[in-house]
Design a protein around this motif. Structure first.
Motif, PDB file in Angstrom:
ATOM      1  N   LEU A  18     -59.577  87.339 -32.378  1.00 25.67           N
ATOM      2  CA  LEU A  18     -59.628  87.132 -33.817  1.00 25.67           C
ATOM      3  C   LEU A  18     -61.047  86.842 -34.271  1.00 25.67           C
ATOM      4  N   PHE A  22     -62.702  89.157 -36.901  1.00 26.44           N
ATOM      5  CA  PHE A  22     -62.858  88.578 -38.228  1.00 26.44           C
ATOM      6  C   PHE A  22     -64.314  88.187 -38.498  1.00 26.44           C
ATOM      7  N   THR A  29     -70.605  92.194 -43.123  1.00 24.29           N
ATOM      8  CA  THR A  29     -70.527  92.289 -44.579  1.00 24.29           C
ATOM      9  C   THR A  29     -71.608  91.414 -45.214  1.00 24.29           C
ATOM     10  N   LEU A 215     -51.344  81.086 -51.386  1.00 23.00           N
ATOM     11  CA  LEU A 215     -51.248  82.384 -50.704  1.00 23.00           C
ATOM     12  C   LEU A 215     -51.056  83.503 -51.713  1.00 23.00           C
ATOM     13  N   SER A 261     -67.363  91.935 -51.980  1.00 23.94           N
ATOM     14  CA  SER A 261     -66.326  91.467 -51.059  1.00 23.94           C
ATOM     15  C   SER A 261     -66.655  90.064 -50.560  1.00 23.94           C
ATOM     16  N   ALA A 265     -64.287  86.861 -50.783  1.00 25.09           N
ATOM     17  CA  ALA A 265     -64.056  85.981 -49.635  1.00 25.09           C
ATOM     18  C   ALA A 265     -64.363  84.537 -50.000  1.00 25.09           C
ATOM     19  N   LEU A 272     -58.668  78.030 -50.150  1.00 27.56           N
ATOM     20  CA  LEU A 272     -58.077  77.541 -48.908  1.00 27.56           C
ATOM     21  C   LEU A 272     -58.463  76.080 -48.675  1.00 27.56           C
TER      22      LEU A 272
ATOM     23  N   LEU B 108     -59.958  78.560 -38.528  1.00 23.63           N
ATOM     24  CA  LEU B 108     -60.374  79.906 -38.130  1.00 23.63           C
ATOM     25  C   LEU B 108     -59.170  80.838 -38.080  1.00 23.63           C
ATOM     26  N   LEU B 109     -58.019  80.267 -37.710  1.00 27.41           N
ATOM     27  CA  LEU B 109     -56.812  81.083 -37.663  1.00 27.41           C
ATOM     28  C   LEU B 109     -56.241  81.322 -39.054  1.00 27.41           C
ATOM     29  N   LEU B 110     -56.413  80.323 -39.902  1.00 24.34           N
ATOM     30  CA  LEU B 110     -55.824  80.399 -41.232  1.00 24.34           C
ATOM     31  C   LEU B 110     -56.611  81.351 -42.128  1.00 24.34           C
ATOM     32  N   ALA B 111     -57.937  81.352 -41.982  1.00 26.65           N
ATOM     33  CA  ALA B 111     -58.794  82.110 -42.895  1.00 26.65           C
ATOM     34  C   ALA B 111     -58.417  83.591 -42.962  1.00 26.65           C
ATOM     35  N   PRO B 112     -58.274  84.287 -41.819  1.00 27.42           N
ATOM     36  CA  PRO B 112     -57.929  85.716 -41.927  1.00 27.42           C
ATOM     37  C   PRO B 112     -56.549  85.934 -42.529  1.00 27.42           C
ATOM     38  N   ALA B 113     -55.675  84.929 -42.392  1.00 27.06           N
ATOM     39  CA  ALA B 113     -54.341  85.077 -42.945  1.00 27.06           C
ATOM     40  C   ALA B 113     -54.364  84.948 -44.460  1.00 27.06           C
ATOM     41  N   VAL B 114     -55.300  84.124 -44.957  1.00 29.30           N
ATOM     42  CA  VAL B 114     -55.341  83.865 -46.392  1.00 29.30           C
ATOM     43  C   VAL B 114     -56.250  84.863 -47.106  1.00 29.30           C
ATOM     44  N   LEU B 115     -57.377  85.208 -46.468  1.00 32.18           N
ATOM     45  CA  LEU B 115     -58.332  86.084 -47.145  1.00 32.18           C
ATOM     46  C   LEU B 115     -57.776  87.499 -47.278  1.00 32.18           C
ATOM     47  N   PRO B 116     -57.990  88.124 -48.439  1.00 35.32           N
ATOM     48  CA  PRO B 116     -57.537  89.503 -48.595  1.00 35.32           C
ATOM     49  C   PRO B 116     -58.326  90.450 -47.693  1.00 35.32           C
ATOM     50  N   ILE B 118     -59.754  93.144 -48.259  1.00 34.30           N
ATOM     51  CA  ILE B 118     -60.968  93.724 -48.838  1.00 34.30           C
ATOM     52  C   ILE B 118     -62.202  92.882 -48.489  1.00 34.30           C
ATOM     53  N   ALA B 119     -61.989  91.581 -48.133  1.00 34.92           N
ATOM     54  CA  ALA B 119     -63.117  90.708 -47.827  1.00 34.92           C
ATOM     55  C   ALA B 119     -63.753  91.036 -46.484  1.00 34.92           C
ATOM     56  N   VAL B 120     -62.998  91.604 -45.552  1.00 33.42           N
ATOM     57  CA  VAL B 120     -63.571  91.877 -44.234  1.00 33.42           C
ATOM     58  C   VAL B 120     -63.647  93.360 -43.892  1.00 33.42           C
ATOM     59  N   VAL B 146     -55.913  91.503 -37.442  1.00 35.23           N
ATOM     60  CA  VAL B 146     -56.590  90.482 -38.254  1.00 35.23           C
ATOM     61  C   VAL B 146     -55.598  89.701 -39.113  1.00 35.23           C
ATOM     62  N   PRO B 150     -53.043  85.766 -36.744  1.00 37.88           N
ATOM     63  CA  PRO B 150     -52.971  84.387 -37.248  1.00 37.88           C
ATOM     64  C   PRO B 150     -51.540  84.005 -37.589  1.00 37.88           C
TER      65      PRO B 150
END
Lengths: 284, 274, 404
Positions: A18, A22, A29, A215, A261, A265, A272, B108-116, B118-120, B146, B150
């Motif tokens: 991850l 990620f 980016t 969310l 982007s 983010a 969050l 770190l695990l939560l961020a990819p789950a929450v971020l759309p 398009i951000a990455v 990704v 998570p």
């Protein structure tokens, strides 16, 4: 083997995979957004791309639109989900079928829902035809503009439609763990139904509601395909604008797409952090 | 004080419930009608002519829809499998132990789950391009991890948090090997949670549009991409048919998991995604 | 499961770069190229929104390639060729010079210009194709793609000319030229609109107004001229802003795509649609989307014509097989097949007179779709396409001055 090594070994594959995906994605980016692009001869990082987008009226309008879409969808979905959860908690004939349909909605991809909403609500869509058959309108032009509209009504309706079941199911799960005791105690002490809900139930549901809403907000703010189908030609939702800048055949607009982007983010991460703090404080 | 008639309250609830349920399936109705329509113009309430042409096209091997269905399924299965392989151990660490840095790991695990996505996705595309992963099924599976990994990890953490570690310890003292302990004690205990997490992980991958488009570069044609290309060309009939095919596995997953989610599913719903 | 997974990962990773070296191919004879092409796979990225065109490519073309050359044609449906140009650009930037993901693209206009300027096209191979002899390269409308010389970088596939569609049951007598159309718009509020540029078709409509504002195309041919653009575009924005209140939804918004305009037309929300490829009108009627009474027309003041092409990217891994595909698409038989009304109805990019007697008879026997204005009739008043720089300036200007 000590616990520490064991924990490290258990976590390592997930964190490597991850983190690799990620962080490298986000990192590249970020680099590009600072106009660091050696292949294009850009080796001096600067803030040019951010300056360009922050002074462009198109970007600011898109940002505003996306914030509006996300806020309106989240607030509406949260309120309706609360009502739906309270309703589904009661037992009444037909409840099983209705809960099944609520969950069915959860499995439908957004892109399918968006196309369905388009066929339903456009000025010549199913509702407009019903209105015509009922003699309410003479032609499509008389039907209210609900999709591809300036206020993003179609987009917001799609999110409400899709996220009410999502939030409601989380609330239902919370309600089941809470049980009915607290409310009964409040009622037996003379609280009205509303008071019991307002002062007992709602505070207990708040952390779950906040997390689910966050969310939904993040998703509605960052989704691409929904505003692409249901949005207007201008202003475009921020993700659509970013995608367009990224796929422009002029490579010079790439850093701007990257900067957009990063803005998305940053807003997502701020949200969050905010929710994490609120939930932690609420839990204490 | 008058007590409300309980039957009347029931009827009201049923009515409200029906309104809710009706709204929920409403957008699917025109899709279903379009899939069997040949021409359906304003102000006709029903299609002018009925036709099985869209379905014939969708089910014709040459049109690529079935191939796309198989590919979408394969990607979702592979993503789920890898996510389980990697996410279950991580979930165990997070659910059973307290350790320093747990907050950071969770974040770190939560961020990819929450971020759309398009951000990455732009950066991820740049990285994958250099690794030769763009335009490949493998690249798309990795990209889907990704948001999926998570989710799997966090749900499994919740499942492990409710697991009694004493059971494993007892099995070990009774002479079971680590593998026997896992197979006979741990796995049965976490299996219901793992199944549901897996089915929802499948759905998260199944629903991806942007990541597949960007990383697959059009070459990895999953169902949403195929449907979109017909929708954006105005072929509402074929779009409707593909849309119905596209929601079918979700329906199956739902029938398989309905009980777990409505039942004691507090931990599972933590991992739900919008 | 693990093993099948690793097999899958291996299979799906980059294809073998067998005939990526274009210079080596150019030194070969056609027979040698055909031999090299055998067993190859061609990833052809093309607009995928028409089931008829898809069926022609995945059926007729793919079947012949498999049977005659053992070539597998993988049709990759896309919605916007610009995204693919961008993909190849990214590949070049990442140093991928022989294992690109694209073997062939259906392309023209500004996307071709971007590819040519960026050095993204495989050029100089078209003379090797035997069927290249059927192409009239002396015709400037074929030798130039939106004013950019083709220079052996792409192979023509179809010729098209812009036309308008109307429902003869609703508007029996459509306007004859641009001036009349503008009057019609003012007299019939809410019944006309056009897709917001940079939509491909909306942008083409914009150029018709631009040419009308210039009083004809003569001053606009050749390279971009800022002074002329300044005066003519000012007049164009004036015209478009003046008709805006009379457009659909009072000009508050514009359709985002030609598809949306087609839907509006299908449902009678507006009275006209238009397309660069009039064959699309016939396909829409056959699909049942549009009324049987749909008819189409050009303008007495002329409509813009162009040619669309197939192009092999510089980093295509299967150039030999892609060349065989290009050659087959150009053959009289393949051009005849797609010209048939029930297949597609596309106008050929080759000189029919240079084909075999059989193919010529086939073309002569084609009965056009009643909803599609014959190409010969449109050709009586044809306008040339403007160069890509005009186009980009127009699209930018429209977003600032009209569509804001």
């Amino acid at each position: 083997m000590t616990d520490r090594t064991r924990i490290a070994l258990l976590l390592a594959p997930a964190l490597l995979l991850l983190g690799g995906l990620f962080l490298s994605g986000l990192g590249l980016t970020l680099l590009r957004s600072f106009r660091y692009f050696p292949a294009l001869g850009l080796t001096e990082p600067d803030l040019g791309a951010y300056a360009a987008i922050l002074t462009s009226p198109g970007f600011l309008r898109s940002l505003g639109l996306s914030l509006w879409i996300a806020s309106a969808s989240t607030v509406l979905a949260a309120i309706l989900a609360l009502v739906a959860a309270l309703l589904l908690r009661q037992s009444f004939p037909g409840r099983a079928l209705i809960s099944f349909l609520v969950q069915l909605n959860l499995t439908i991809p957004h892109v399918v829902g968006a196309i369905g909403i388009l066929y339903l609500l456009s000025q010549s869509g199913a509702f407009a035809r019903l209105a015509h058959a009922a003699g309410l309108i003479a032609g499509p032009a008389d039907f209210p503009v609900l999709v591809n509209d300036p206020f993003a009504i179609g987009i917001i309706l799609l999110y409400v439609w899709k996220e009410v079941p999502f939030i409601a199911l989380i609330l239902l799960a919370n309600l089941q763990t809470l049980g009915e005791d607290h409310e009964s105690v409040a009622r037996s002490l003379g609280a009205t139904r509303w008071q019991a809900f307002r002062h007992v139930l709602l505070p207990m549901l708040a952390p779950g509601l906040a997390a689910a809403s966050a969310l939904v907000f993040a998703f509605a703010f960052g989704a691409y395909e929904v505003p692409l189908i249901l949005g207007q030609h201008a202003p475009k939702a921020l993700p659509v604008l970013a995608w367009q800048a990224w796929t422009d055949t002029d490579l010079a607009t790439r850093p701007e797409a990257m900067a957009m982007s990063i803005v998305i983010a940053a807003i997502g991460l701020a949200l969050l952090a905010l929710v994490a703090r609120a939930v932690r404080q609420g839990g204490e | 004080m008058m007590r409300p008639d309980p039957r009347r309250a029931d009827r009201l609830r049923l009515l409200a419930g029906l309104a809710l349920a009706g709204t929920l399936i409403l957008p699917l109705v025109p899709l279903a009608l379009w899939s069997v329509a040949q021409g359906w113009r304003f102000p006709h309430l029903l299609p002018q002519a009925w036709s099985g042409r869209a379905w014939a096209h969708a089910l014709d091997p040459a049109s690529g829809v079935l191939e796309s269905l198989a590919l979408t399924t394969l990607i979702a299965l592979a993503t789920t499998f890898i996510a389980a392989l990697v996410g279950v151990p991580a979930g165990r660490a997070l659910g059973l132990y307290r350790f320093r840095g747990k907050g950071i790991v969770t974040l770190l695990l939560l961020a990819p789950a929450v971020l759309p996505a398009i951000a990455v996705v732009f950066g991820l595309h740049g990285v994958f391009l250099r690794l030769g992963l763009t335009g490949t099924v493998a690249g798309v599976i990795l990209a889907h991890l990704v948001p999926v990994l998570p989710y799997m990890t966090l749900v499994m953490a919740a499942v492990f948090a409710r697991l009694d570690p004493e059971l494993e310890a007892q099995a070990r003292t009774l002479g079971a090997t680590p593998f026997q302990t896992f197979r006979c004690v741990t796995l049965p205990a976490i299996l219901p949670g793992l199944m549901t997490a897996g089915l929802f992980a499948f759905l998260v991958s199944w629903s991806q549009y942007l990541l597949t488009l960007a990383i697959g570069g059009g070459k990895v044609q999953t169902l949403p991409l195929l449907m979109f290309s017909f929708s954006s060309a105005g072929r509402n009939d074929i779009t409707g048919a593909i849309a119905l095919i596209y929601i079918l596995p979700g329906l199956l997953v739902l029938i398989l998991t309905a009980r777990q989610v409505t039942g004691r599913g507090a931990a599972l719903t933590q991992g739900l995604r919008p | 499961m693990l093993r099948s997974l690793s097999v899958l990962l291996l299979l799906s990773s980059a294809a073998l770069a067998d005939t990526a070296d274009g210079e080596a191919l150019k030194a070969m004879t056609w027979d040698q190229i055909e031999a090299e092409a055998r067993g190859g796979t061609v990833n052809w990225f093309m607009w995928g929104g028409s089931d008829m065109i898809n069926a022609y490519v995945s059926g007729y073309v793919a079947d012949r390639l498999k049977a005659e050359y053992d070539i597998t044609l993988n049709r990759v449906p896309i919605t916007d060729a610009a995204e693919i140009v961008n993909l190849i650009l990214s590949e070049k930037e990442a140093g991928i010079t022989d294992a690109g993901s694209v073997d062939l693209i259906w392309i023209n206009g500004e996307n071709f210009r971007s590819m040519k300027q960026g050095g993204l096209a495989f050029c100089g191979h078209t003379d090797l194709l035997p069927n290249n002899a059927l192409v009239d390269w002396d015709n400037p409308a074929i030798a130039n793609d939106f004013g950019v010389p083709v220079d052996g970088c792409e192979v023509p596939w179809n010729t098209v000319q812009f036309a308008f569609a109307h429902d003869s049951a609703v508007v029996p007598a459509p306007p004859a030229d641009m001036a009349a159309l503008l009057d019609w718009i003012r007299a019939n509020p809410g019944r006309f609109t056009y897709p917001a540029p940079p939509d491909f078709t909306g942008s083409a409509f914009l150029r018709h107004v631009f040419i009308h504002a210039a009083g004809g195309p003569d001053d606009l041919l050749g390279p971009f001229d800022p002074a002329t653009f300044e005066t003519v575009s000012a007049r164009t924005w004036e015209i478009l802003n003046e008709i805006e209140p009379f457009l659909w939804r009072g000009g508050q918004t514009y359709p985002t795509s030609i598809t949306q305009l087609n839907e509006l037309f299908a449902n009678g929300e507006v009275d006209f649609s238009f397309n660069y490829d009039p064959a699309q009108f016939g396909l829409a009627v056959q699909a049942g989307s549009w009324p049987e009474t749909t008819r189409s027309f050009g303008l007495a003041s002329g409509t813009i014509g162009n040619t669309n092409y197939t192009l092999i990217p510089f980093n295509a891994p299967n150039k030999a097989a892609a060349m065989v595909v290009q050659n087959l698409l150009l053959s009289g038989e393949a051009q005849l097949e797609k010209a048939k009304t029930e297949v597609w109805g596309a106008a050929p990019a080759i000189e029919i007179a240079r084909t075999s007697a059989e193919v010529q008879a086939g073309f002569a026997a084609i009965k056009g779709h009643p909803s599609v204005v014959p190409a010969a009739e449109l050709a009586k008043a044809a306008l040339p396409e403007l160069q890509a720089d005009w186009l980009i300036a127009l699209e930018k200007g429209w977003a600032e001055k009209v569509g804001n």
